[in-house]
Design a protein around this motif. Structure first.
Motif, PDB file in Angstrom:
ATOM      1  N   MET A   1       0.834  -1.210   0.000  1.00 11.43           N
ATOM      2  CA  MET A   1       0.000   0.000   0.000  1.00 11.43           C
ATOM      3  C   MET A   1       0.865   1.254   0.000  1.00 11.43           C
ATOM      4  O   MET A   1       0.569   2.229  -0.692  1.00 11.43           O
ATOM      5  CB  MET A   1      -0.933  -0.012   1.216  1.00 11.43           C
ATOM      6  N   PHE A   2       1.946   1.221   0.787  1.00 13.39           N
ATOM      7  CA  PHE A   2       2.866   2.357   0.809  1.00 13.39           C
ATOM      8  C   PHE A   2       3.491   2.566  -0.570  1.00 13.39           C
ATOM      9  O   PHE A   2       3.648   3.712  -1.030  1.00 13.39           O
ATOM     10  CB  PHE A   2       3.966   2.143   1.847  1.00 13.39           C
ATOM     11  N   ILE A   3       3.871   1.470  -1.237  1.00 13.55           N
ATOM     12  CA  ILE A   3       4.483   1.578  -2.561  1.00 13.55           C
ATOM     13  C   ILE A   3       3.524   2.249  -3.539  1.00 13.55           C
ATOM     14  O   ILE A   3       3.910   3.143  -4.305  1.00 13.55           O
ATOM     15  CB  ILE A   3       4.906   0.181  -3.064  1.00 13.55           C
ATOM     16  N   SER A   4       2.271   1.832  -3.505  1.00 15.52           N
ATOM     17  CA  SER A   4       1.261   2.451  -4.364  1.00 15.52           C
ATOM     18  C   SER A   4       1.116   3.938  -4.045  1.00 15.52           C
ATOM     19  O   SER A   4       1.023   4.779  -4.948  1.00 15.52           O
ATOM     20  CB  SER A   4      -0.081   1.734  -4.182  1.00 15.52           C
ATOM     21  N   ARG A   5       1.103   4.249  -2.758  1.00 11.70           N
ATOM     22  CA  ARG A   5       0.944   5.649  -2.350  1.00 11.70           C
ATOM     23  C   ARG A   5       2.149   6.494  -2.736  1.00 11.70           C
ATOM     24  O   ARG A   5       1.998   7.664  -3.112  1.00 11.70           O
ATOM     25  CB  ARG A   5       0.706   5.718  -0.833  1.00 11.70           C
ATOM     26  N   PHE A   6       3.351   5.915  -2.696  1.00 10.31           N
ATOM     27  CA  PHE A   6       4.547   6.650  -3.135  1.00 10.31           C
ATOM     28  C   PHE A   6       4.442   7.000  -4.626  1.00 10.31           C
ATOM     29  O   PHE A   6       4.817   8.100  -5.043  1.00 10.31           O
ATOM     30  CB  PHE A   6       5.809   5.829  -2.879  1.00 10.31           C
ATOM     31  N   LEU A   7       3.932   6.069  -5.431  1.00 10.65           N
ATOM     32  CA  LEU A   7       3.739   6.343  -6.860  1.00 10.65           C
ATOM     33  C   LEU A   7       2.722   7.467  -7.055  1.00 10.65           C
ATOM     34  O   LEU A   7       2.898   8.339  -7.917  1.00 10.65           O
ATOM     35  CB  LEU A   7       3.278   5.081  -7.584  1.00 10.65           C
ATOM     36  N   GLU A   8       1.678   7.462  -6.248  1.00 12.01           N
ATOM     37  CA  GLU A   8       0.659   8.505  -6.349  1.00 12.01           C
ATOM     38  C   GLU A   8       1.256   9.870  -6.010  1.00 12.01           C
ATOM     39  O   GLU A   8       0.947  10.876  -6.639  1.00 12.01           O
ATOM     40  CB  GLU A   8      -0.506   8.158  -5.413  1.00 12.01           C
ATOM     41  N   ARG A   9       2.149   9.888  -5.017  1.00 10.10           N
ATOM     42  CA  ARG A   9       2.795  11.153  -4.645  1.00 10.10           C
ATOM     43  C   ARG A   9       3.716  11.653  -5.758  1.00 10.10           C
ATOM     44  O   ARG A   9       3.842  12.858  -5.982  1.00 10.10           O
ATOM     45  CB  ARG A   9       3.601  10.957  -3.353  1.00 10.10           C
ATOM     46  N   ILE A  10       4.366  10.709  -6.435  1.00  9.45           N
ATOM     47  CA  ILE A  10       5.217  11.092  -7.573  1.00  9.45           C
ATOM     48  C   ILE A  10       4.385  11.796  -8.632  1.00  9.45           C
ATOM     49  O   ILE A  10       4.801  12.817  -9.198  1.00  9.45           O
ATOM     50  CB  ILE A  10       5.916   9.848  -8.157  1.00  9.45           C
ATOM     51  N   ALA A  11       3.189  11.258  -8.900  1.00  3.61           N
ATOM     52  CA  ALA A  11       2.296  11.877  -9.880  1.00  3.61           C
ATOM     53  C   ALA A  11       1.910  13.288  -9.444  1.00  3.61           C
ATOM     54  O   ALA A  11       1.789  14.200 -10.274  1.00  3.61           O
ATOM     55  CB  ALA A  11       1.049  11.016 -10.078  1.00  3.61           C
ATOM     56  N   ASP A  12       1.726  13.488  -8.141  1.00  9.08           N
ATOM     57  CA  ASP A  12       1.407  14.823  -7.624  1.00  9.08           C
ATOM     58  C   ASP A  12       2.533  15.811  -7.921  1.00  9.08           C
ATOM     59  O   ASP A  12       2.283  16.983  -8.238  1.00  9.08           O
ATOM     60  CB  ASP A  12       1.162  14.768  -6.115  1.00  9.08           C
ATOM     61  N   HIS A  13       3.773  15.350  -7.820  1.00  9.08           N
ATOM     62  CA  HIS A  13       4.903  16.235  -8.114  1.00  9.08           C
ATOM     63  C   HIS A  13       4.948  16.596  -9.603  1.00  9.08           C
ATOM     64  O   HIS A  13       5.359  17.706  -9.968  1.00  9.08           O
ATOM     65  CB  HIS A  13       6.219  15.593  -7.680  1.00  9.08           C
ATOM     66  N   SER A  14       4.524  15.685 -10.464  1.00  9.87           N
ATOM     67  CA  SER A  14       4.438  16.008 -11.890  1.00  9.87           C
ATOM     68  C   SER A  14       3.412  17.112 -12.124  1.00  9.87           C
ATOM     69  O   SER A  14       3.604  17.987 -12.974  1.00  9.87           O
ATOM     70  CB  SER A  14       4.064  14.761 -12.703  1.00  9.87           C
ATOM     71  N   THR A  15       2.318  17.056 -11.365  1.00 13.94           N
ATOM     72  CA  THR A  15       1.325  18.131 -11.437  1.00 13.94           C
ATOM     73  C   THR A  15       1.945  19.449 -10.992  1.00 13.94           C
ATOM     74  O   THR A  15       1.709  20.500 -11.612  1.00 13.94           O
ATOM     75  CB  THR A  15       0.108  17.801 -10.552  1.00 13.94           C
ATOM     76  N   ASN A  16       2.761  19.404  -9.939  1.00 14.77           N
ATOM     77  CA  ASN A  16       3.463  20.612  -9.487  1.00 14.77           C
ATOM     78  C   ASN A  16       4.318  21.201 -10.600  1.00 14.77           C
ATOM     79  O   ASN A  16       4.362  22.425 -10.801  1.00 14.77           O
ATOM     80  CB  ASN A  16       4.364  20.297  -8.292  1.00 14.77           C
ATOM     81  N   ILE A  17       5.020  20.329 -11.330  1.00 18.64           N
ATOM     82  CA  ILE A  17       5.883  20.784 -12.423  1.00 18.64           C
ATOM     83  C   ILE A  17       5.052  21.505 -13.484  1.00 18.64           C
ATOM     84  O   ILE A  17       5.452  22.562 -13.994  1.00 18.64           O
ATOM     85  CB  ILE A  17       6.649  19.591 -13.030  1.00 18.64           C
ATOM     86  N   CYS A  18       3.897  20.939 -13.801  1.00 21.24           N
ATOM     87  CA  CYS A  18       3.011  21.573 -14.789  1.00 21.24           C
ATOM     88  C   CYS A  18       2.518  22.932 -14.297  1.00 21.24           C
ATOM     89  O   CYS A  18       2.474  23.907 -15.068  1.00 21.24           O
ATOM     90  CB  CYS A  18       1.821  20.668 -15.084  1.00 21.24           C
ATOM     91  N   GLU A  19       2.155  23.003 -13.035  1.00 23.14           N
ATOM     92  CA  GLU A  19       1.686  24.269 -12.472  1.00 23.14           C
ATOM     93  C   GLU A  19       2.792  25.323 -12.500  1.00 23.14           C
ATOM     94  O   GLU A  19       2.538  26.505 -12.764  1.00 23.14           O
ATOM     95  CB  GLU A  19       1.197  24.055 -11.038  1.00 23.14           C
ATOM     96  N   ARG A  20       4.022  24.896 -12.253  1.00 23.15           N
ATOM     97  CA  ARG A  20       5.140  25.841 -12.277  1.00 23.15           C
ATOM     98  C   ARG A  20       5.421  26.308 -13.706  1.00 23.15           C
ATOM     99  O   ARG A  20       5.829  27.455 -13.930  1.00 23.15           O
ATOM    100  CB  ARG A  20       6.390  25.191 -11.663  1.00 23.15           C
ATOM    101  N   THR A  21       5.210  25.422 -14.678  1.00 22.32           N
ATOM    102  CA  THR A  21       5.377  25.797 -16.085  1.00 22.32           C
ATOM    103  C   THR A  21       4.354  26.869 -16.461  1.00 22.32           C
ATOM    104  O   THR A  21       4.685  27.844 -17.154  1.00 22.32           O
ATOM    105  CB  THR A  21       5.205  24.568 -16.992  1.00 22.32           C
ATOM    106  N   ILE A  22       3.127  26.685 -16.005  1.00 26.20           N
ATOM    107  CA  ILE A  22       2.076  27.664 -16.274  1.00 26.20           C
ATOM    108  C   ILE A  22       2.421  29.002 -15.625  1.00 26.20           C
ATOM    109  O   ILE A  22       2.255  30.065 -16.238  1.00 26.20           O
ATOM    110  CB  ILE A  22       0.718  27.133 -15.767  1.00 26.20           C
ATOM    111  N   TYR A  23       2.948  28.941 -14.411  1.00 29.82           N
ATOM    112  CA  TYR A  23       3.369  30.164 -13.728  1.00 29.82           C
ATOM    113  C   TYR A  23       4.486  30.857 -14.497  1.00 29.82           C
ATOM    114  O   TYR A  23       4.481  32.090 -14.667  1.00 29.82           O
ATOM    115  CB  TYR A  23       3.836  29.836 -12.311  1.00 29.82           C
ATOM    116  N   MET A  24       5.453  30.073 -14.966  1.00 33.05           N
ATOM    117  CA  MET A  24       6.584  30.638 -15.705  1.00 33.05           C
ATOM    118  C   MET A  24       6.098  31.429 -16.923  1.00 33.05           C
ATOM    119  O   MET A  24       6.588  32.522 -17.211  1.00 33.05           O
ATOM    120  CB  MET A  24       7.531  29.538 -16.139  1.00 33.05           C
TER     121      MET A  24
END
Length: 217
Positions: free
Chosen positions: A187-210
């Motif tokens: 379950m932790f492994i699955s949740r770690f992957l989900e958190r990685i996806a959240d960071h990809s969303t952060n990258i997209c949001e920062r691109t939009i900000y840029m």
């Protein structure tokens, strides 16, 4: 364009290239962490953990170079935002690397135990997560707002995988107490992957900000 300005933009390009190299290592760490689980490859899990130090060094290097460039060149507007975003992206990538390392530690804990269920969903989830990371970095380099917004809004697919995996594991754990310890690790492994996806969303949001100066998408 004078030589000083040319050199400034060359330095920004070098920052981008270094950030992309970091992203490549991070993506490989994600894939290797799940491959180590599926193949019961503890040596590969150890490699993922060791590679986290390389990822940390990339983050420190990028932060230092970004700070120095801002101090020496005093950029404004989109150039300033771009340098700041590269520094922030390095932090996101470092945290993704931490999550890959965390997966590897869970793999070592499971070790050679037979998996309590066929984890076909995890490799599929991993492919989705790594592709989202790649697309988010491409959107940044290309300043592609359309792609950044699309990737940012595609987080639900990863969430669905996580919810399905957790639900399946809980069902198994309820019927067999001996499977609880490994079930929690998975379950932790699955949740770690989900958190990685959240960071990809952060990258997209920062691109939009840029590009726009706003975080909304």
């Amino acid at each position: 364009m004078n030589d000083s300005r040319k050199n400034f933009h060359l330095e920004i390009n070098e920052l981008e290239n270094e950030m992309l190299k970091m992203g490549s290592i991070v993506g490989e760490s994600i894939r290797n962490s799940i491959k180590a689980l599926v193949d019961k490859d503890i040596a590969l899990a150890n490699q993922v953990i060791a590679d986290d130090d390389i990822i940390d060094d990339y983050e420190l290097s990028l932060e230092e170079k970004c700070t120095k460039l801002i101090a020496l060149q005093q950029p404004v507007a989109i150039d300033l935002r771009k340098i700041i975003v590269i520094s922030k992206l390095a932090t996101d990538l470092e945290r993704i690397g931490d999550n890959a390392s965390n997966i590897a530690y869970k793999v070592k804990k499971i070790d050679q135990e037979k998996l309590i269920k066929e984890m076909n969903s995890l490799p599929k989830m991993t492919d989705l997560v790594v592709n989202r990371l790649r697309e988010s970095l491409e959107a940044f380099v290309d300043m592609d707002l359309k792609k950044a917004k699309k990737v940012a809004k595609s987080d639900e697919d990863v969430d669905v995988f996580d919810e399905q995996i957790v639900a399946e594991l809980l069902t198994i754990m309820k019927t067999d107490c001996d499977k609880i310890e490994q079930g929690v690790s998975l379950m932790f492994i699955s949740r770690f992957l989900e958190r990685i996806a959240d960071h990809s969303t952060n990258i997209c949001e920062r691109t939009i900000y840029m590009k726009t100066g706003k975080m909304k998408y």
